[in-house]
Scaffold this motif. Structure first.
Motif, PDB file in Angstrom:
ATOM      1  N   ARG A 115      -0.718   3.524  36.797  1.00 29.03           N
ATOM      2  CA  ARG A 115       0.091   2.382  37.208  1.00 29.03           C
ATOM      3  C   ARG A 115       1.520   2.267  36.741  1.00 29.03           C
ATOM      4  NH1 ARG A 115      -2.501   1.916  41.132  1.00 29.03           N
ATOM      5  NH2 ARG A 115      -4.259   0.722  41.395  1.00 29.03           N
ATOM      6  N   PRO A 116       2.409   2.005  37.490  1.00 31.23           N
ATOM      7  CA  PRO A 116       2.243   1.676  38.968  1.00 31.23           C
ATOM      8  C   PRO A 116       1.815   2.846  39.781  1.00 31.23           C
ATOM      9  CG  PRO A 116       4.801   1.975  38.519  1.00 31.23           C
ATOM     10  CD  PRO A 116       3.977   2.021  37.213  1.00 31.23           C
ATOM     11  N   ALA A 117       1.398   2.155  41.177  1.00 26.06           N
ATOM     12  CA  ALA A 117       0.981   3.265  42.173  1.00 26.06           C
ATOM     13  C   ALA A 117       2.137   4.387  42.176  1.00 26.06           C
ATOM     14  CB  ALA A 117       0.685   2.623  43.285  1.00 26.06           C
ATOM     15  N   GLY A 118       1.792   5.569  42.151  1.00 28.45           N
ATOM     16  CA  GLY A 118       3.000   6.529  42.835  1.00 28.45           C
ATOM     17  C   GLY A 118       3.703   6.670  41.415  1.00 28.45           C
ATOM     18  N   LEU A 119       3.162   6.409  40.267  1.00 32.24           N
ATOM     19  CA  LEU A 119       3.894   6.856  39.209  1.00 32.24           C
ATOM     20  C   LEU A 119       4.321   8.192  38.936  1.00 32.24           C
ATOM     21  CD1 LEU A 119       4.825   5.834  36.354  1.00 32.24           C
ATOM     22  CD2 LEU A 119       2.782   6.125  35.451  1.00 32.24           C
ATOM     23  N   PRO A 120       3.416   9.284  39.363  1.00 33.94           N
ATOM     24  CA  PRO A 120       3.959  10.686  39.169  1.00 33.94           C
ATOM     25  C   PRO A 120       5.056  11.142  39.910  1.00 33.94           C
ATOM     26  CG  PRO A 120       1.618  10.784  39.466  1.00 33.94           C
ATOM     27  CD  PRO A 120       2.161   9.419  39.564  1.00 33.94           C
ATOM     28  N   HIS A 121       5.451  10.629  41.242  1.00 37.25           N
ATOM     29  CA  HIS A 121       6.624  10.394  41.835  1.00 37.25           C
ATOM     30  C   HIS A 121       7.693   9.940  41.499  1.00 37.25           C
ATOM     31  CE1 HIS A 121       9.117  11.169  45.392  1.00 37.25           C
ATOM     32  NE2 HIS A 121       9.421   9.838  45.506  1.00 37.25           N
ATOM     33  N   LEU A 122       7.420   8.475  40.935  1.00 35.21           N
ATOM     34  CA  LEU A 122       8.542   7.628  40.498  1.00 35.21           C
ATOM     35  C   LEU A 122       9.114   8.235  39.532  1.00 35.21           C
ATOM     36  CD1 LEU A 122       6.538   4.309  41.113  1.00 35.21           C
ATOM     37  CD2 LEU A 122       8.544   4.987  42.111  1.00 35.21           C
ATOM     38  N   PHE A 123       8.322   8.774  38.288  1.00 30.34           N
ATOM     39  CA  PHE A 123       8.640   9.526  37.066  1.00 30.34           C
ATOM     40  C   PHE A 123       9.527  10.748  37.172  1.00 30.34           C
ATOM     41  CE2 PHE A 123       7.909  11.891  33.205  1.00 30.34           C
ATOM     42  CZ  PHE A 123       8.591  11.056  32.318  1.00 30.34           C
ATOM     43  N   ALA A 124       9.091  11.389  38.146  1.00 28.76           N
ATOM     44  CA  ALA A 124       9.975  12.800  38.522  1.00 28.76           C
ATOM     45  C   ALA A 124      11.049  12.220  39.251  1.00 28.76           C
ATOM     46  CB  ALA A 124       9.050  13.398  39.518  1.00 28.76           C
ATOM     47  N   VAL A 125      11.312  11.545  39.825  1.00 32.56           N
ATOM     48  CA  VAL A 125      12.555  11.029  40.439  1.00 32.56           C
ATOM     49  C   VAL A 125      13.489  10.351  39.417  1.00 32.56           C
ATOM     50  CG1 VAL A 125      13.561   9.142  42.145  1.00 32.56           C
ATOM     51  CG2 VAL A 125      11.772  10.705  42.920  1.00 32.56           C
ATOM     52  N   LEU A 126      12.905   9.490  38.571  1.00 36.16           N
ATOM     53  CA  LEU A 126      13.602   8.881  37.575  1.00 36.16           C
ATOM     54  C   LEU A 126      14.435  10.045  36.633  1.00 36.16           C
ATOM     55  CD1 LEU A 126      14.655   6.147  36.188  1.00 36.16           C
ATOM     56  CD2 LEU A 126      12.341   6.347  34.922  1.00 36.16           C
ATOM     57  N   LEU A 127      13.522  11.140  36.209  1.00 42.17           N
ATOM     58  CA  LEU A 127      13.863  12.120  35.437  1.00 42.17           C
ATOM     59  C   LEU A 127      15.238  13.048  36.249  1.00 42.17           C
ATOM     60  CD1 LEU A 127      10.853  13.532  33.935  1.00 42.17           C
ATOM     61  CD2 LEU A 127      12.670  12.282  32.685  1.00 42.17           C
ATOM     62  N   VAL A 128      14.962  13.123  37.366  1.00 40.10           N
ATOM     63  CA  VAL A 128      16.077  13.985  38.150  1.00 40.10           C
ATOM     64  C   VAL A 128      17.378  13.036  38.398  1.00 40.10           C
ATOM     65  CG1 VAL A 128      16.523  15.210  40.320  1.00 40.10           C
ATOM     66  CG2 VAL A 128      14.372  15.604  39.219  1.00 40.10           C
ATOM     67  N   GLU A 129      17.211  12.048  38.953  1.00 38.41           N
ATOM     68  CA  GLU A 129      18.209  10.975  39.619  1.00 38.41           C
ATOM     69  C   GLU A 129      18.799  10.087  38.686  1.00 38.41           C
ATOM     70  OE1 GLU A 129      17.129   9.546  43.362  1.00 38.41           O
ATOM     71  OE2 GLU A 129      16.447  11.554  44.028  1.00 38.41           O
ATOM     72  N   GLY A 130      17.960   9.735  37.421  1.00 39.73           N
ATOM     73  CA  GLY A 130      18.188   8.729  36.596  1.00 39.73           C
ATOM     74  C   GLY A 130      17.799   7.356  37.161  1.00 39.73           C
ATOM     75  N   PRO A 131      18.320   6.131  36.358  1.00 34.06           N
ATOM     76  CA  PRO A 131      17.988   4.910  36.909  1.00 34.06           C
ATOM     77  C   PRO A 131      18.631   4.478  38.600  1.00 34.06           C
ATOM     78  CG  PRO A 131      18.521   4.695  34.742  1.00 34.06           C
ATOM     79  CD  PRO A 131      18.929   6.303  35.257  1.00 34.06           C
ATOM     80  N   PRO A 132      17.813   4.017  39.104  1.00 30.37           N
ATOM     81  CA  PRO A 132      18.431   3.481  40.369  1.00 30.37           C
ATOM     82  C   PRO A 132      19.603   2.469  40.351  1.00 30.37           C
ATOM     83  CG  PRO A 132      16.191   2.647  40.253  1.00 30.37           C
ATOM     84  CD  PRO A 132      16.587   3.604  39.032  1.00 30.37           C
ATOM     85  N   VAL A 133      20.370   2.290  41.534  1.00 24.79           N
ATOM     86  CA  VAL A 133      21.324   1.211  41.524  1.00 24.79           C
ATOM     87  C   VAL A 133      20.718  -0.077  41.603  1.00 24.79           C
ATOM     88  CG1 VAL A 133      23.106   0.206  42.780  1.00 24.79           C
ATOM     89  CG2 VAL A 133      23.092   2.711  42.270  1.00 24.79           C
ATOM     90  N   HIS A 134      19.460  -0.309  42.401  1.00 30.08           N
ATOM     91  CA  HIS A 134      18.566  -1.432  42.518  1.00 30.08           C
ATOM     92  C   HIS A 134      17.176  -0.954  42.073  1.00 30.08           C
ATOM     93  CE1 HIS A 134      22.010  -3.521  44.103  1.00 30.08           C
ATOM     94  NE2 HIS A 134      22.083  -2.460  45.073  1.00 30.08           N
ATOM     95  N   PRO A 135      16.497  -1.877  41.517  1.00 27.61           N
ATOM     96  CA  PRO A 135      15.030  -1.619  41.198  1.00 27.61           C
ATOM     97  C   PRO A 135      14.239  -1.213  42.324  1.00 27.61           C
ATOM     98  CG  PRO A 135      15.696  -3.688  40.173  1.00 27.61           C
ATOM     99  CD  PRO A 135      16.790  -3.276  41.102  1.00 27.61           C
TER     100      PRO A 135
END
Length: 179
Positions: free
Chosen positions: A154-174
């Motif tokens: 949790r949250p759902a999709g955590l593996p993808h969300l975490f991978a994107v966060l590591l590569v792209e950094g924090p998003p402009v909007h949540p």
């Protein structure tokens, strides 16, 4: 409004959806805690009804008069012993979901903040009694380990969300997330 305890457990979720039971708002703050090796700290609990283990980020409810950021830092201290954390921006925002605890129905609305720290020894001594009885473990996860597990995350999709966060950094909007 009906008392939740007067409704059979198998009908409670429908009663909530039909508006027969009032929901108590429960704002919540969570921390996406990443160490220097790009690992994510998660805690685990076992669903009492189904026996399923789920993993989730540190965090919990916002107390009266507290901001989401203050709650995130307080919860992080209570659950890990960590202090002096520089909390980053809100990266994910949870879709509202409903839970019941001790006969009370809550509508949970979570905000997830990112923080980077050095690896450290987790100290759970400050956890609340409820947390001490419901949390069964914790561990640091790599993106690869998250992507390869069959455990409930949790949250759902955590593996993808975490991978994107590591590569792209924090998003402009949540980013809107479920669970």
């Amino acid at each position: 409004m009906k008392e939740l305890s007067c409704i059979p457990p198998w009908n409670r979720s429908m009663a909530v959806r039909r508006g027969e039971v009032g929901l108590i708002p429960r704002p919540s703050a969570r921390v996406v805690l990443i160490d220097g090796a790009d690992r994510l700290l998660l805690f685990s609990s076992r669903d009492q009804r189904h026996g399923i283990v789920r993993w989730y980020t540190p965090g919990g409810g916002v107390q009266t008069g507290e901001s989401h950021q203050e709650a995130a830092l307080r919860e992080l201290h209570e659950e890990t012993g960590l202090t002096g954390v520089a909390l980053g921006p809100e990266v994910w925002r949870g879709r509202p979901w409903v839970t019941e605890r001790d006969g009370v129905v809550y509508e949970v609305r979570q905000r997830y903040y990112v923080a980077r720290v050095r690896a450290f020894e987790i100290d759970t001594a400050r956890m609340e009694d409820f947390e001490k009885t419901s949390i069964i473990g914790h561990r640091w996860w790599t993106a690869q380990e998250l992507a390869g597990t069959d455990d409930l995350l949790r949250p759902a999709g955590l593996p993808h969300l975490f991978a994107v966060l590591l590569v792209e950094g924090p998003p402009v909007h949540p980013v809107l997330v479920s669970g």
